[in-house]
Write a protein that holds these residues in place. Structure first.
Motif, mmCIF file in Angstrom:
data_model
loop_
_atom_site.group_PDB
_atom_site.id
_atom_site.type_symbol
_atom_site.label_atom_id
_atom_site.label_comp_id
_atom_site.label_asym_id
_atom_site.label_seq_id
_atom_site.Cartn_x
_atom_site.Cartn_y
_atom_site.Cartn_z
ATOM 1 N N LYS A 71 12.889 -9.371 0.260
ATOM 2 C CA LYS A 71 14.431 -10.151 -0.172
ATOM 3 C C LYS A 71 14.500 -9.528 -1.503
ATOM 4 O O LYS A 71 13.446 -9.113 -2.069
ATOM 5 N N LYS A 77 16.368 -11.267 -4.642
ATOM 6 C CA LYS A 77 16.791 -12.671 -5.530
ATOM 7 C C LYS A 77 17.644 -12.350 -6.695
ATOM 8 O O LYS A 77 17.006 -11.492 -7.488
ATOM 9 N N GLU A 124 19.764 -15.157 -2.269
ATOM 10 C CA GLU A 124 18.786 -14.247 -1.611
ATOM 11 C C GLU A 124 19.409 -13.549 -0.754
ATOM 12 O O GLU A 124 20.100 -13.724 0.082
#
Length: 105
Positions: free
Chosen positions: A58, A60, A34
């Protein structure tokens, strides 16, 4: 949808499904990562710009591969008869990431 994020002092622009080459990360192959240093998120209609980062955003990603780049030759030479010649090589370590999801803040 795309995001601009920072990894290891460098900035990258990526969309879902892209494969990017970043500096060596300590995670093994197959592990999820992440990245929270997201500077900009765009979904086509709306753009969120961080100051300096976007809150709660974020990226990922999954570590796909780790390896080394091409070898470069480093040559030091001082003219004028100083008898200084040094030839060395260097191969930078890299990690390839596949972007799985972009979470907007």
């Amino acid at each position: 949808m795309y995001a601009v994020f920072q990894v290891g002092g460098q900035q990258f622009r990526a969309s879902v499904g892209d494969r990017i080459c970043v500096e060596l990360l300590p995670q093994p192959v197959g592990e999820a990562v992440e990245l929270d240093q997201v500077l900009l998120v765009s979904d086509g209609n709306e753009v969120q710009v961080g100051r300096p980062t976007v809150e709660g955003a974020k990226v990922k990603a999954t570590v796909v591969e780790q390896g080394q780049g091409d070898k470069i030759t480093v040559f030091h030479y001082r003219p004028g008869g100083k008898r200084h010649k040094v030839k060395t090589g260097h191969r930078q370590d890299y990690t390839w990431l596949r972007v799985d999801d972009i979470v907007a803040g």
